[in-house]
Design a protein around this motif. Structure first.
Motif, PDB file in Angstrom:
ATOM      1  N   GLY A 126       0.816  -1.215   0.000  1.00 13.58           N
ATOM      2  CA  GLY A 126       0.000   0.000   0.000  1.00 13.58           C
ATOM      3  C   GLY A 126       0.846   1.261   0.000  1.00 13.58           C
ATOM      4  O   GLY A 126       0.538   2.233  -0.700  1.00 13.58           O
ATOM      5  N   MET A 127       1.920   1.251   0.777  1.00  6.47           N
ATOM      6  CA  MET A 127       2.832   2.397   0.806  1.00  6.47           C
ATOM      7  C   MET A 127       3.498   2.585  -0.550  1.00  6.47           C
ATOM      8  O   MET A 127       3.623   3.712  -1.048  1.00  6.47           O
ATOM      9  CB  MET A 127       3.894   2.192   1.896  1.00  6.47           C
ATOM     10  CG  MET A 127       3.355   2.275   3.312  1.00  6.47           C
ATOM     11  SD  MET A 127       4.615   1.874   4.551  1.00  6.47           S
ATOM     12  CE  MET A 127       5.799   3.197   4.262  1.00  6.47           C
ATOM     13  N   TYR A 128       3.907   1.470  -1.175  1.00  9.54           N
ATOM     14  CA  TYR A 128       4.558   1.552  -2.486  1.00  9.54           C
ATOM     15  C   TYR A 128       3.599   2.127  -3.527  1.00  9.54           C
ATOM     16  O   TYR A 128       3.979   2.989  -4.327  1.00  9.54           O
ATOM     17  CB  TYR A 128       5.032   0.167  -2.911  1.00  9.54           C
ATOM     18  CG  TYR A 128       5.815   0.157  -4.207  1.00  9.54           C
ATOM     19  CD1 TYR A 128       7.168   0.443  -4.222  1.00  9.54           C
ATOM     20  CD2 TYR A 128       5.189  -0.142  -5.432  1.00  9.54           C
ATOM     21  CE1 TYR A 128       7.883   0.437  -5.406  1.00  9.54           C
ATOM     22  CE2 TYR A 128       5.895  -0.151  -6.614  1.00  9.54           C
ATOM     23  CZ  TYR A 128       7.248   0.134  -6.595  1.00  9.54           C
ATOM     24  OH  TYR A 128       7.955   0.137  -7.779  1.00  9.54           O
ATOM     25  N   PHE A 129       2.350   1.678  -3.506  1.00 12.19           N
ATOM     26  CA  PHE A 129       1.374   2.175  -4.477  1.00 12.19           C
ATOM     27  C   PHE A 129       1.119   3.668  -4.296  1.00 12.19           C
ATOM     28  O   PHE A 129       0.961   4.404  -5.270  1.00 12.19           O
ATOM     29  CB  PHE A 129       0.041   1.412  -4.338  1.00 12.19           C
ATOM     30  CG  PHE A 129       0.158  -0.068  -4.557  1.00 12.19           C
ATOM     31  CD1 PHE A 129       1.131  -0.594  -5.390  1.00 12.19           C
ATOM     32  CD2 PHE A 129      -0.705  -0.943  -3.920  1.00 12.19           C
ATOM     33  CE1 PHE A 129       1.250  -1.965  -5.583  1.00 12.19           C
ATOM     34  CE2 PHE A 129      -0.607  -2.314  -4.107  1.00 12.19           C
ATOM     35  CZ  PHE A 129       0.373  -2.823  -4.938  1.00 12.19           C
ATOM     36  N   SER A 130       1.059   4.113  -3.046  1.00 13.53           N
ATOM     37  CA  SER A 130       0.738   5.517  -2.780  1.00 13.53           C
ATOM     38  C   SER A 130       1.922   6.441  -3.042  1.00 13.53           C
ATOM     39  O   SER A 130       1.733   7.643  -3.235  1.00 13.53           O
ATOM     40  CB  SER A 130       0.270   5.684  -1.329  1.00 13.53           C
ATOM     41  OG  SER A 130       1.308   5.356  -0.420  1.00 13.53           O
ATOM     42  N   TRP A 131       3.125   5.911  -3.048  1.00 13.74           N
ATOM     43  CA  TRP A 131       4.317   6.747  -3.243  1.00 13.74           C
ATOM     44  C   TRP A 131       4.882   6.690  -4.655  1.00 13.74           C
ATOM     45  O   TRP A 131       5.890   7.315  -4.946  1.00 13.74           O
ATOM     46  CB  TRP A 131       5.402   6.333  -2.252  1.00 13.74           C
ATOM     47  CG  TRP A 131       5.114   6.730  -0.829  1.00 13.74           C
ATOM     48  CD1 TRP A 131       4.072   7.485  -0.374  1.00 13.74           C
ATOM     49  CD2 TRP A 131       5.881   6.389   0.337  1.00 13.74           C
ATOM     50  NE1 TRP A 131       4.133   7.633   0.982  1.00 13.74           N
ATOM     51  CE2 TRP A 131       5.231   6.973   1.460  1.00 13.74           C
ATOM     52  CE3 TRP A 131       7.038   5.648   0.551  1.00 13.74           C
ATOM     53  CZ2 TRP A 131       5.714   6.845   2.760  1.00 13.74           C
ATOM     54  CZ3 TRP A 131       7.521   5.501   1.845  1.00 13.74           C
ATOM     55  CH2 TRP A 131       6.866   6.102   2.942  1.00 13.74           C
ATOM     56  N   THR A 132       4.278   5.916  -5.532  1.00 11.24           N
ATOM     57  CA  THR A 132       4.792   5.811  -6.892  1.00 11.24           C
ATOM     58  C   THR A 132       3.844   6.485  -7.877  1.00 11.24           C
ATOM     59  O   THR A 132       2.633   6.564  -7.657  1.00 11.24           O
ATOM     60  CB  THR A 132       4.966   4.338  -7.309  1.00 11.24           C
ATOM     61  OG1 THR A 132       3.743   3.621  -7.086  1.00 11.24           O
ATOM     62  CG2 THR A 132       6.087   3.690  -6.515  1.00 11.24           C
ATOM     63  N   ASP A 133       4.424   6.950  -8.967  1.00  9.36           N
ATOM     64  CA  ASP A 133       3.655   7.568 -10.043  1.00  9.36           C
ATOM     65  C   ASP A 133       3.226   6.474 -11.008  1.00  9.36           C
ATOM     66  O   ASP A 133       4.068   5.798 -11.608  1.00  9.36           O
ATOM     67  CB  ASP A 133       4.529   8.603 -10.758  1.00  9.36           C
ATOM     68  CG  ASP A 133       3.767   9.396 -11.802  1.00  9.36           C
ATOM     69  OD1 ASP A 133       2.722   8.898 -12.292  1.00  9.36           O
ATOM     70  OD2 ASP A 133       4.213  10.505 -12.153  1.00  9.36           O
ATOM     71  N   ILE A 134       1.926   6.285 -11.174  1.00 10.27           N
ATOM     72  CA  ILE A 134       1.433   5.196 -12.004  1.00 10.27           C
ATOM     73  C   ILE A 134       1.857   5.353 -13.455  1.00 10.27           C
ATOM     74  O   ILE A 134       2.036   4.354 -14.177  1.00 10.27           O
ATOM     75  CB  ILE A 134      -0.116   5.085 -11.899  1.00 10.27           C
ATOM     76  CG1 ILE A 134      -0.604   3.755 -12.495  1.00 10.27           C
ATOM     77  CG2 ILE A 134      -0.779   6.288 -12.540  1.00 10.27           C
ATOM     78  CD1 ILE A 134      -0.080   2.537 -11.796  1.00 10.27           C
TER      79      ILE A 134
END
Length: 241
Positions: A34-42
């Motif tokens: 969840g942290m990785y998804f929220s901190w990365t630019d899709i």
């Protein structure tokens, strides 16, 4: 006076402890992913930074009418550019030269490289090209049209571009960050087959166990809180009086 018997309280504590150990790793994976998804630019995960931002569609002239390129009934047609030449993709099944009408069976390696070069940013060094005809459930190109050419680039991010052999379409590109995202997405959804099923038995079971763990924690707090015990004791005294 205790709210519940000591033996019952002990069972609740053991249940809470063992559930915490059992699902703790999955809770950690949910948190990390969840942290990785929220901190990365899709868009970066999709690899937009490796696509050619100045790519333009070539304008062609002196083209045959699609009906002149084939004798079959036409239900769908799309004009495509393959290595600088125009082709009609007819009925989602056949390629025809848009100037001569000649049918094209499949893409060559040289044409696939030209398509990839046009779609990718300049300066990338090709390290290899391979034809693939099948993919496994965990392959990064799973679920996409086959056969296809995979073009690999000599970069630290291990970039690979995929071009459909049937119609010459630049399908997608994959790189290191996308693969990390894909792995973490698998651990997040707990779909270890296709990645995108949110209704798996494993996910439902762990979600239920997680709820039980949280509720048992609240119950432990309730039966062991001095404040709660004091309030219950005071209430019982008032009722006796």
């Amino acid at each position: 006076m205790p709210v519940v018997k000591r033996k019952t309280a002990s069972k609740i504590r053991k249940t809470h402890r063992y559930l915490g150990i059992f699902i703790g790793i999955q809770f950690l994976l949910w948190t990390i992913s969840g942290m990785y998804f929220s901190w990365t630019d899709i868009d970066e995960i999709h690899g937009d930074q490796y696509r050619n931002p100045e790519m333009v569609q070539t304008n062609f002239d002196e083209l045959l009418s699609p009906s002149e390129a084939t004798e079959m009934d036409i239900h769908a047609v799309e004009l495509k550019e393959i290595a600088g030449k125009p082709y009609y993709w007819i009925n989602h099944s056949m390629l025809h030269d848009a100037r001569t009408g000649e049918m094209k069976n499949e893409l060559t390696e040289a044409e696939a490289l030209a398509i990839a070069e046009k779609n990718m940013i300049p300066g990338l060094e090709v390290s290899g090209i391979e034809k693939i005809t099948s993919t496994g459930k965990h392959h990064e190109y799973r679920g996409s049209p086959l056969p296809a050419y995979v073009i690999s680039y000599a970069t630290p991010n291990d970039i690979r571009a995929y071009v459909s052999i049937a119609d010459g379409t630049f399908r997608t590109l994959r790189h290191r960050d996308w693969r990390w995202f894909d792995f973490l997405w698998m651990t997040h959804t707990m779909d270890y087959e296709g990645r995108d099923d949110f209704n798996t038995f494993v996910l439902r079971a762990f979600s239920l166990l997680g709820l039980i763990t949280v509720m048992s924690g609240f119950l432990l707090w309730f039966i062991s809180s001095p404040t709660v015990l004091k309030l219950i004791g005071t209430t019982k005294k008032k009722k006796k009086n």
